[in-house]
Design a protein around this motif. Structure first.
Motif, PDB file in Angstrom:
ATOM      1  N   LYS B  46       0.837  -1.213   0.000  1.00 39.91           N
ATOM      2  CA  LYS B  46       0.000   0.000   0.000  1.00 39.91           C
ATOM      3  C   LYS B  46       0.866   1.256   0.000  1.00 39.91           C
ATOM      4  O   LYS B  46       0.687   2.149  -0.818  1.00 39.91           O
ATOM      5  CB  LYS B  46      -0.908   0.014   1.244  1.00 39.91           C
ATOM      6  CG  LYS B  46      -1.816  -1.196   1.340  1.00 39.91           C
ATOM      7  CD  LYS B  46      -2.770  -1.086   2.520  1.00 39.91           C
ATOM      8  CE  LYS B  46      -2.075  -1.134   3.876  1.00 39.91           C
ATOM      9  NZ  LYS B  46      -1.419  -2.418   4.155  1.00 39.91           N
ATOM     10  N   THR B  47       1.815   1.299   0.933  1.00 42.34           N
ATOM     11  CA  THR B  47       2.699   2.468   1.010  1.00 42.34           C
ATOM     12  C   THR B  47       3.486   2.630  -0.292  1.00 42.34           C
ATOM     13  O   THR B  47       3.687   3.746  -0.776  1.00 42.34           O
ATOM     14  CB  THR B  47       3.650   2.339   2.213  1.00 42.34           C
ATOM     15  OG1 THR B  47       2.866   2.329   3.403  1.00 42.34           O
ATOM     16  CG2 THR B  47       4.629   3.491   2.275  1.00 42.34           C
ATOM     17  N   THR B  48       3.896   1.499  -0.872  1.00 43.09           N
ATOM     18  CA  THR B  48       4.637   1.550  -2.130  1.00 43.09           C
ATOM     19  C   THR B  48       3.800   2.217  -3.228  1.00 43.09           C
ATOM     20  O   THR B  48       4.314   3.040  -3.994  1.00 43.09           O
ATOM     21  CB  THR B  48       5.052   0.132  -2.542  1.00 43.09           C
ATOM     22  OG1 THR B  48       5.738  -0.473  -1.446  1.00 43.09           O
ATOM     23  CG2 THR B  48       5.960   0.148  -3.751  1.00 43.09           C
ATOM     24  N   PHE B  82       2.573  11.349   5.618  1.00 41.90           N
ATOM     25  CA  PHE B  82       3.320  10.106   5.748  1.00 41.90           C
ATOM     26  C   PHE B  82       2.820   9.258   6.915  1.00 41.90           C
ATOM     27  O   PHE B  82       2.325   9.778   7.908  1.00 41.90           O
ATOM     28  CB  PHE B  82       4.802  10.407   5.964  1.00 41.90           C
ATOM     29  CG  PHE B  82       5.468  10.993   4.766  1.00 41.90           C
ATOM     30  CD1 PHE B  82       6.050  10.170   3.815  1.00 41.90           C
ATOM     31  CD2 PHE B  82       5.520  12.360   4.583  1.00 41.90           C
ATOM     32  CE1 PHE B  82       6.666  10.711   2.699  1.00 41.90           C
ATOM     33  CE2 PHE B  82       6.134  12.912   3.469  1.00 41.90           C
ATOM     34  CZ  PHE B  82       6.706  12.087   2.526  1.00 41.90           C
ATOM     35  N   GLN B  83       3.012   7.941   6.747  1.00 35.23           N
ATOM     36  CA  GLN B  83       2.651   7.018   7.817  1.00 35.23           C
ATOM     37  C   GLN B  83       3.388   7.402   9.099  1.00 35.23           C
ATOM     38  O   GLN B  83       2.840   7.342  10.179  1.00 35.23           O
ATOM     39  CB  GLN B  83       3.004   5.591   7.378  1.00 35.23           C
ATOM     40  CG  GLN B  83       2.354   4.502   8.205  1.00 35.23           C
ATOM     41  CD  GLN B  83       2.480   3.121   7.548  1.00 35.23           C
ATOM     42  OE1 GLN B  83       3.101   2.962   6.499  1.00 35.23           O
ATOM     43  NE2 GLN B  83       1.890   2.132   8.169  1.00 35.23           N
ATOM     44  N   GLN B  84       4.675   7.787   8.953  1.00 34.20           N
ATOM     45  CA  GLN B  84       5.418   8.237  10.141  1.00 34.20           C
ATOM     46  C   GLN B  84       5.646   9.741  10.070  1.00 34.20           C
ATOM     47  O   GLN B  84       6.779  10.208  10.053  1.00 34.20           O
ATOM     48  CB  GLN B  84       6.761   7.516  10.240  1.00 34.20           C
ATOM     49  CG  GLN B  84       6.619   6.033  10.416  1.00 34.20           C
ATOM     50  CD  GLN B  84       7.733   5.289   9.711  1.00 34.20           C
ATOM     51  OE1 GLN B  84       8.356   5.813   8.786  1.00 34.20           O
ATOM     52  NE2 GLN B  84       7.967   4.069  10.127  1.00 34.20           N
ATOM     53  N   MET B 158      -2.554  10.149   1.373  1.00 34.51           N
ATOM     54  CA  MET B 158      -2.534   9.990   2.833  1.00 34.51           C
ATOM     55  C   MET B 158      -2.292   8.544   3.218  1.00 34.51           C
ATOM     56  O   MET B 158      -3.043   7.656   2.829  1.00 34.51           O
ATOM     57  CB  MET B 158      -3.848  10.497   3.430  1.00 34.51           C
ATOM     58  CG  MET B 158      -4.174  11.932   3.038  1.00 34.51           C
ATOM     59  SD  MET B 158      -5.806  12.443   3.614  1.00 34.51           S
ATOM     60  CE  MET B 158      -5.378  13.112   5.190  1.00 34.51           C
ATOM     61  N   ASP B 159      -1.228   8.325   3.980  1.00 35.60           N
ATOM     62  CA  ASP B 159      -0.835   6.967   4.375  1.00 35.60           C
ATOM     63  C   ASP B 159      -1.210   6.730   5.842  1.00 35.60           C
ATOM     64  O   ASP B 159      -0.497   7.167   6.742  1.00 35.60           O
ATOM     65  CB  ASP B 159       0.678   6.798   4.178  1.00 35.60           C
ATOM     66  CG  ASP B 159       1.077   5.336   4.175  1.00 35.60           C
ATOM     67  OD1 ASP B 159       0.243   4.486   4.530  1.00 35.60           O
ATOM     68  OD2 ASP B 159       2.240   5.051   3.807  1.00 35.60           O
ATOM     69  N   GLU B 160      -2.305   6.079   6.053  1.00 31.17           N
ATOM     70  CA  GLU B 160      -2.827   5.827   7.413  1.00 31.17           C
ATOM     71  C   GLU B 160      -2.744   7.067   8.289  1.00 31.17           C
ATOM     72  O   GLU B 160      -2.159   7.037   9.373  1.00 31.17           O
ATOM     73  CB  GLU B 160      -2.064   4.663   8.064  1.00 31.17           C
ATOM     74  CG  GLU B 160      -2.148   3.410   7.228  1.00 31.17           C
ATOM     75  CD  GLU B 160      -1.727   2.163   8.002  1.00 31.17           C
ATOM     76  OE1 GLU B 160      -1.862   2.153   9.233  1.00 31.17           O
ATOM     77  OE2 GLU B 160      -1.294   1.208   7.347  1.00 31.17           O
ATOM     78  N   PRO B 161      -3.347   8.172   7.830  1.00 32.68           N
ATOM     79  CA  PRO B 161      -3.133   9.437   8.522  1.00 32.68           C
ATOM     80  C   PRO B 161      -3.764   9.484   9.901  1.00 32.68           C
ATOM     81  O   PRO B 161      -3.373  10.304  10.726  1.00 32.68           O
ATOM     82  CB  PRO B 161      -3.798  10.460   7.602  1.00 32.68           C
ATOM     83  CG  PRO B 161      -4.847   9.679   6.892  1.00 32.68           C
ATOM     84  CD  PRO B 161      -4.284   8.306   6.712  1.00 32.68           C
TER      85      PRO B 161
HETATM   86 MG   LIG Z   1       2.455   1.190   4.877  1.00 32.92          MG
END
Ligand SMILES: [Mg+2]
Ligand SMILES: Nc1ncnc2c1ncn2[C@@H]1O[C@H](COP(=O)(O)OP(=O)(O)OP(=O)(O)O)[C@@H](O)[C@H]1O
Lengths: 259, 265
Positions: B46-48, B82-84, B158-161
């Protein structure tokens, strides 16, 4: 063995013990007659000389004036190293092509001791201020470059990526991401750089100067006044220590702020 | 027009000299002003996907286009959360949020007004001059969201915001995001683990298989939302009680359950 943190008082007690031990051994050795006074003057004699040098000019200047002129050269050489070295290191950390061009050259030159520049310093600048400054610069420059470079390379990629997605170009990434991200590394580099610069300064003055602590020491030597030479050494030690203390305070402050 | 097109995208990663496929033959489109959520097991890519739309990663095969252009680099037209978080630790909350605006040649006063508005929007009043490490995880995440929203980008990635938020704050943020996207719809690619969240927010939900990620199914939520008129409900829990919502959510749950590795003891 546990590396317990020393309290401030313990720290000062141990430091004082170290100095006392050192001077004690020195005093005993000098008083024993095992070594000729010319080769090793007693601590008291040196202290007397030190005081005398602060009052009466020697080879034209008092000890303070010699120190001041040394410090001026140091400030110039060190300042130049910082102002050129840190931006260069950061740029090398960002632009791969610059890294490729500069690094091999730099790695080779880095091993040329600052003192090896003396002939050129003398040739190019005579006894003017340029000579010592060049030599200090050559000592202080590499740690500035290397630490800025390393700092920039170790900045976490996610900060760079965040800046890029927010539209930052090369300039803003270097000044607003790489520079603040490498501050701890840069400050650590400044300490090494100042130390090396201060050391090479004395070497430089031994050869290409007509004032300064190094010059005072050469003249002391040719007058067979070992206590003058030692006074110079003590002055170097004190100032070097003070510079390091200052930069260490800066380092501690930055670490605290970084939380 | 800012749509995102994934066209037969595959991506391999090199590890220990071996090629590992992370994504295989993924094709879908996020249409202009559409909200698409990707769900899938952890590590399915997913992030990719999101990084490829952002221009931070590139396909091994296939093509990713944003607004008709093949993506070649990151840019402020595609804002990323970002996720982080990736907040700048050496900048204050205010400076973090302002960062992207400063590249836009906007007057100082106008910048200040926009940053302040977004600080309020995210409930961060009084924290303007705090540094990220002085904030809780949830607050950091809100700063990261504000930093993207403030740019008013055509495409929002948005990555798991909302991953680091507590349940209540998350609900507020989800409702806020729905509200914003009604006022000012934009193209959103949104990654989440939470199926509820995906069904509540998205027009369509892309379900990926476990690694290497392939498309398992694309579920059309918008059609159901329209016919069942979910938007008449103000609150998320009211929507989630609707039988039509429960039906969609359970359907996606099943698809994800199939993807689970058989449990090893
Ligand atoms: Mg991810
Ligand atoms: N730079 C990289 N180098 C090597 N392997 C990578 C790299 N980035 C991702 N991968 C691999 O690709 C796969 C997909 O990673 P990705 O981060 O896209 O997963 P994800 O679906 O976002 O997972 P999660 O839900 O846990 O965040 C993982 O197996 C990961 O190990």
């Amino acid at each position: 063995m546990t590396q317990a943190v020393l309290s401030r008082r313990e720290f000062f007690r141990l430091t004082a013990a170290g100095f006392l031990g050192f001077f004690g051994v020195w005093a005993v050795l000098a008083a024993s007659g095992l070594v000729q006074t010319l080769f090793l003057p007693s601590p008291l004699e040196v202290a007397g000389k030190f005081f005398e040098l602060t009052q009466k000019p020697f080879v034209g200047y008092t000890l303070q004036q010699h120190l001041l002129s040394s410090f001026g050269r140091f400030a110039m050489g060190f300042g130049l190293a910082v102002v050129i070295g840190i931006p260069l290191g950061l740029l090398m950390g960002w632009f791969r092509w610059l890294d490729r061009i500069v690094t091999p050259l730099f790695d080779a030159l880095r091993f040329v001791a600052p003192i090896a520049w003396v002939p050129f310093a003398a040739l190019w600048f005579g006894t003017g201020i340029g000579g010592p400054v060049l030599i200090i610069f050559s000592g202080a420059f590499p740690p500035c470059v290397i630490n800025a470079y390393r700092g920039a390379r170790y900045v976490e990629v996610r900060y760079i990526e965040a800046a890029q997605t927010l539209g930052a170009g090369h300039w803003r990434i270097i000044t607003e991401v790489l520079l603040p991200g490498s501050i701890p590394s840069i400050v650590a580099g400044l300490r090494v750089s100042a130390g090396l610069g201060w050391q090479s300064l004395i070497g430089a003055e031994l050869i290409v100067a007509s004032s300064g602590i190094g010059y005072l020491m050469v003249k002391g030597q040719s007058n067979l006044s070992t206590s003058t030479v030692m006074s110079g050494m003590i002055a170097i030690g004190i100032v070097g220590f003070a510079i390091d203390l200052l930069l260490r305070a800066l380092e501690a402050r930055i670490e605290r702020r970084g939380g | 027009m800012s749509n995102i097109v994934f066209e037969r995208v595959s991506r391999q990663f090199q590890r220990d000299g071996l090629q590992f496929p992370a994504l295989e033959d993924v094709s879908f489109e996020v249409r202009d002003r559409e909200f698409v959520a990707i769900v899938g097991p952890s590590g399915c890519g997913k992030t990719t996907c999101l990084r490829m739309a952002a221009g931070l990663e590139f396909p091994s095969n296939g093509n990713v286009r944003v607004a008709g252009q093949t993506v070649t680099r990151p840019g402020p037209d595609r804002s990323v959360v970002f996720q982080q978080f990736a907040l700048f630790p050496w900048k204050t909350v205010y400076q973090n949020i302002e960062f992207g605006l400063r590249g836009k040649g906007m007057a100082q006063a106008q910048r200040r007004e926009r940053v302040t508005r977004h600080i309020e929007l995210m409930g961060l009043q009084g924290y303007d001059s705090a540094y990220p490490h002085q904030l809780s995880g949830g607050m950091q995440q809100r700063v990261a969201i504000a930093r993207s929203y403030v740019l008013d980008p055509g495409v929002l990635l948005m990555d798991e915001p909302f991953g680091a938020l507590d349940a209540q704050t998350r609900t507020v943020m989800q409702e806020e995001l729905i509200r914003l996207s009604r006022v000012n719809p934009r193209t959103v690619l949104f990654i989440t683990h939470a199926v509820d969240e995906a069904v509540y927010l998205a027009d369509r939900v892309v379900v990926l298989t476990r690694r290497p990620g392939r498309i398992r199914e694309i579920v059309d939520v918008a059609a159901v939302r329209r016919t069942e008129n979910w938007d008449r409900h103000e609150r998320i829990e009211e929507v989630m009680e609707q039988p039509s919502f429960v039906h969609l959510r359970t359907g996606i749950w099943r698809l994800l359950r199939e993807q689970q590795q058989p449990a090893r003891l």
